[in-house]
Motif scaffolding. Structure first.
Motif, PDB file in Angstrom:
ATOM      1  N   GLY A 176       0.825  -1.207   0.000  1.00 13.71           N
ATOM      2  CA  GLY A 176       0.000   0.000   0.000  1.00 13.71           C
ATOM      3  C   GLY A 176       0.858   1.257   0.000  1.00 13.71           C
ATOM      4  O   GLY A 176       2.096   1.192  -0.057  1.00 13.71           O
ATOM      5  N   SER A 187       3.640   1.460   2.863  1.00 12.00           N
ATOM      6  CA  SER A 187       4.770   0.521   2.800  1.00 12.00           C
ATOM      7  C   SER A 187       5.663   0.763   1.587  1.00 12.00           C
ATOM      8  O   SER A 187       6.893   0.617   1.672  1.00 12.00           O
ATOM      9  CB  SER A 187       4.248  -0.924   2.793  1.00 12.00           C
ATOM     10  N   THR A 190       6.581  -7.909   2.516  1.00  5.29           N
ATOM     11  CA  THR A 190       5.608  -8.980   2.300  1.00  5.29           C
ATOM     12  C   THR A 190       4.552  -8.481   1.317  1.00  5.29           C
ATOM     13  O   THR A 190       4.320  -7.284   1.199  1.00  5.29           O
ATOM     14  CB  THR A 190       4.894  -9.397   3.611  1.00  5.29           C
ATOM     15  N   LYS A 245       2.900  -8.169  -7.614  1.00  6.86           N
ATOM     16  CA  LYS A 245       3.403  -7.062  -6.790  1.00  6.86           C
ATOM     17  C   LYS A 245       4.782  -7.394  -6.220  1.00  6.86           C
ATOM     18  O   LYS A 245       5.624  -6.511  -6.044  1.00  6.86           O
ATOM     19  CB  LYS A 245       2.409  -6.757  -5.668  1.00  6.86           C
ATOM     20  N   THR A 258      -1.810  -8.589  12.349  1.00  2.86           N
ATOM     21  CA  THR A 258      -0.413  -8.873  11.989  1.00  2.86           C
ATOM     22  C   THR A 258       0.582  -8.553  13.118  1.00  2.86           C
ATOM     23  O   THR A 258       1.727  -8.988  13.064  1.00  2.86           O
ATOM     24  CB  THR A 258       0.012  -8.039  10.748  1.00  2.86           C
ATOM     25  N   ILE A 278       1.580   2.243  12.380  1.00  4.29           N
ATOM     26  CA  ILE A 278       1.071   3.308  11.519  1.00  4.29           C
ATOM     27  C   ILE A 278      -0.400   3.091  11.196  1.00  4.29           C
ATOM     28  O   ILE A 278      -1.175   4.037  11.108  1.00  4.29           O
ATOM     29  CB  ILE A 278       1.828   3.342  10.159  1.00  4.29           C
ATOM     30  N   VAL A 305      -4.042   0.221  10.920  1.00  9.52           N
ATOM     31  CA  VAL A 305      -4.779  -0.906  11.499  1.00  9.52           C
ATOM     32  C   VAL A 305      -5.724  -1.431  10.409  1.00  9.52           C
ATOM     33  O   VAL A 305      -6.906  -1.129  10.409  1.00  9.52           O
ATOM     34  CB  VAL A 305      -5.566  -0.462  12.758  1.00  9.52           C
ATOM     35  N   THR A 360      -6.379  -4.623   9.800  1.00 12.67           N
ATOM     36  CA  THR A 360      -7.050  -5.869  10.164  1.00 12.67           C
ATOM     37  C   THR A 360      -7.439  -5.871  11.647  1.00 12.67           C
ATOM     38  O   THR A 360      -6.822  -5.192  12.463  1.00 12.67           O
ATOM     39  CB  THR A 360      -6.121  -7.075   9.925  1.00 12.67           C
ATOM     40  N   TYR A 391       0.605   8.832  14.515  1.00 12.54           N
ATOM     41  CA  TYR A 391      -0.602   9.362  13.883  1.00 12.54           C
ATOM     42  C   TYR A 391      -0.255  10.726  13.286  1.00 12.54           C
ATOM     43  O   TYR A 391      -0.549  11.758  13.857  1.00 12.54           O
ATOM     44  CB  TYR A 391      -1.735   9.476  14.905  1.00 12.54           C
ATOM     45  N   ALA A 398      -7.967  -3.068  -3.241  1.00  9.48           N
ATOM     46  CA  ALA A 398      -6.563  -3.363  -2.911  1.00  9.48           C
ATOM     47  C   ALA A 398      -5.752  -3.911  -4.081  1.00  9.48           C
ATOM     48  O   ALA A 398      -4.816  -4.682  -3.887  1.00  9.48           O
ATOM     49  CB  ALA A 398      -6.476  -4.287  -1.698  1.00  9.48           C
ATOM     50  N   GLY A 454       1.323   1.177  -4.186  1.00  7.16           N
ATOM     51  CA  GLY A 454       1.719   2.551  -3.859  1.00  7.16           C
ATOM     52  C   GLY A 454       0.500   3.425  -3.580  1.00  7.16           C
ATOM     53  O   GLY A 454      -0.535   2.936  -3.139  1.00  7.16           O
TER      54      GLY A 454
HETATM   55  N1  LIG Z   1      -0.816   6.987  10.988  1.00  4.51           N
HETATM   56  C1  LIG Z   1      -0.745   7.633   9.849  1.00  4.51           C
HETATM   57  O1  LIG Z   1      -0.254   8.758   9.770  1.00  4.51           O
HETATM   58  C2  LIG Z   1      -1.237   6.960   8.615  1.00  4.51           C
HETATM   59  C3  LIG Z   1      -0.982   7.485   7.338  1.00  4.51           C
HETATM   60  C4  LIG Z   1      -1.419   6.788   6.222  1.00  4.51           C
HETATM   61  C5  LIG Z   1      -2.090   5.592   6.384  1.00  4.51           C
HETATM   62  N2  LIG Z   1      -2.350   5.123   7.626  1.00  4.51           N
HETATM   63  C6  LIG Z   1      -3.010   3.819   7.835  1.00  4.51           C
HETATM   64  O2  LIG Z   1      -2.026   2.825   7.500  1.00  4.51           O
HETATM   65  C7  LIG Z   1      -2.689   1.692   6.922  1.00  4.51           C
HETATM   66  C8  LIG Z   1      -2.086   1.447   5.556  1.00  4.51           C
HETATM   67  O3  LIG Z   1      -2.360   2.569   4.727  1.00  4.51           O
HETATM   68  P1  LIG Z   1      -2.067   2.480   3.173  1.00  4.51           P
HETATM   69  O4  LIG Z   1      -2.468   3.775   2.586  1.00  4.51           O
HETATM   70  O5  LIG Z   1      -0.692   1.964   2.930  1.00  4.51           O
HETATM   71  O6  LIG Z   1      -3.149   1.365   2.803  1.00  4.51           O
HETATM   72  P2  LIG Z   1      -3.436   0.688   1.444  1.00  4.51           P
HETATM   73  O7  LIG Z   1      -2.768   1.433   0.339  1.00  4.51           O
HETATM   74  O8  LIG Z   1      -4.898   0.471   1.376  1.00  4.51           O
HETATM   75  O9  LIG Z   1      -2.681  -0.730   1.643  1.00  4.51           O
HETATM   76  C9  LIG Z   1      -3.330  -1.895   1.278  1.00  4.51           C
HETATM   77  C10 LIG Z   1      -2.308  -3.015   1.183  1.00  4.51           C
HETATM   78  O10 LIG Z   1      -1.916  -3.452   2.470  1.00  4.51           O
HETATM   79  C11 LIG Z   1      -1.593  -4.817   2.394  1.00  4.51           C
HETATM   80  N3  LIG Z   1      -2.294  -5.587   3.430  1.00  4.51           N
HETATM   81  C12 LIG Z   1      -3.614  -5.632   3.690  1.00  4.51           C
HETATM   82  N4  LIG Z   1      -3.858  -6.530   4.663  1.00  4.51           N
HETATM   83  C13 LIG Z   1      -2.660  -7.054   5.014  1.00  4.51           C
HETATM   84  C14 LIG Z   1      -2.258  -8.051   5.914  1.00  4.51           C
HETATM   85  N5  LIG Z   1      -3.129  -8.694   6.693  1.00  4.51           N
HETATM   86  N6  LIG Z   1      -0.923  -8.332   5.998  1.00  4.51           N
HETATM   87  C15 LIG Z   1      -0.035  -7.687   5.232  1.00  4.51           C
HETATM   88  N7  LIG Z   1      -0.373  -6.753   4.346  1.00  4.51           N
HETATM   89  C16 LIG Z   1      -1.664  -6.447   4.237  1.00  4.51           C
HETATM   90  C17 LIG Z   1      -2.002  -5.318   1.022  1.00  4.51           C
HETATM   91  O11 LIG Z   1      -0.827  -5.433   0.229  1.00  4.51           O
HETATM   92  P3  LIG Z   1      -0.667  -6.570  -0.881  1.00  4.51           P
HETATM   93  O12 LIG Z   1      -1.730  -6.285  -1.906  1.00  4.51           O
HETATM   94  O13 LIG Z   1       0.713  -6.395  -1.397  1.00  4.51           O
HETATM   95  O14 LIG Z   1      -0.876  -7.880  -0.196  1.00  4.51           O
HETATM   96  C18 LIG Z   1      -2.908  -4.222   0.499  1.00  4.51           C
HETATM   97  O15 LIG Z   1      -2.875  -4.086  -0.884  1.00  4.51           O
HETATM   98  C19 LIG Z   1      -4.195   2.027   6.910  1.00  4.51           C
HETATM   99  O16 LIG Z   1      -4.763   1.468   8.087  1.00  4.51           O
HETATM  100  C20 LIG Z   1      -4.213   3.543   6.964  1.00  4.51           C
HETATM  101  O17 LIG Z   1      -5.410   4.035   7.552  1.00  4.51           O
HETATM  102  C21 LIG Z   1      -1.922   5.776   8.732  1.00  4.51           C
END
Ligand SMILES: NC(=O)c1ccc[n+]([C@@H]2O[C@H](COP(=O)([O-])OP(=O)(O)OC[C@H]3O[C@@H](n4cnc5c(N)ncnc54)[C@H](OP(=O)(O)O)[C@@H]3O)[C@@H](O)[C@H]2O)c1
Length: 177
Positions: free
Chosen positions: A13, A16, A33, A39, A84, A101, A103, A105, A125, A167, A171
């Motif tokens: 995502g 990561s 992972t 991907k 996780t 960062i 949640v 799941t 956050y 999903a 990026g």
């Molecule tokens: N705290 C902050 O400042 C902040 C900022 C941005 C985002 N966030 C939070 O961070 C999280 C990720 O955001 P994002 O924008 O990167 O999300 P995203 O783009 O929606 O990431 C989705 C990807 O996460 C992976 N994923 C989903 N479930 C998983 C699991 N059980 N184990 C491992 N990988 C898993 C999958 O990757 P694959 O398709 O490769 O399997 C999926 O495609 C969200 O909860 C978002 O709300 C927080």
């Protein structure tokens, strides 16, 4: 992090993939992972040092330990949350750190190994203005180009949310203001 450290990144995502770019910029070894072979190829092309398919290796934390000589990674960027976190704790070295960062799941967490392994679990956050400016300076200095999967017009923001839920992206998804 410092050069030579090893970092664990979950999924592909926005968070990561950006973190992988920062790892490469810093000379940090990245273990990633993903659930998708396509991907995984993209992660490798970006310079990911090791990639584990968490679908075919549901016990992926064991693989991370194997790849780090049984020690575990120095830092983990956690986006999975309760589903996780216990595996991430297992994959992180004694006195290592986990940045929580996101949640993505649900589930339950047993905190015992955070204590036993003296792990620092840091909730994040959104950072400070200074951290943001430092990050932008690094991005400019290195000419880092964010990985943008798709861009949507503001009127199509609904489609962006659907895309995020599906999903299939790699990026960032961008909604233009
Ligand atoms: N705290 C902050 O400042 C902040 C900022 C941005 C985002 N966030 C939070 O961070 C999280 C990720 O955001 P994002 O924008 O990167 O999300 P995203 O783009 O929606 O990431 C989705 C990807 O996460 C992976 N994923 C989903 N479930 C998983 C699991 N059980 N184990 C491992 N990988 C898993 C999958 O990757 P694959 O398709 O490769 O399997 C999926 O495609 C969200 O909860 C978002 O709300 C927080």
């Amino acid at each position: 992090v410092k050069a030579g450290d090893t970092v664990l990144l979950l999924g592909t995502g926005g968070v990561s993939v950006f973190a992988l770019q920062f790892c490469k910029l810093m000379g940090v070894k990245a273990i990633c992972t993903s659930s998708s072979e396509e991907k995984i190829d993209r992660l490798k092309a970006m310079g990911a040092d090791e990639v584990i398919n968490y679908r075919t290796h549901p016990e992926w934390q064991d693989k991370v330990l194997e790849l780090t000589g049984g020690k575990g990674v120095d830092h983990t960027v956690e986006v999975g949350g309760a589903g996780t976190l216990e595996r991430s704790i297992a994959a992180t070295r004694v006195a290592g750190s986990i940045g929580l960062i996101g949640v993505l799941t649900g589930g339950e967490i047993n905190p015992v190994n955070i204590m036993r392994k003296s792990i620092r679990l840091q909730g994040i956050y959104v950072g400070s203005r200074r951290v943001f400016e430092d990050m932008n300076a690094a991005i400019s200095q290195h000419g880092l180009k964010p990985v943008i999967s798709d861009t949507f017009a503001f009127e199509d923001a609904r489609d962006a949310f659907h895309a995020m839920r599906a999903a299939g992206h790699f990026g960032k998804l961008v909604v233009k203001a």
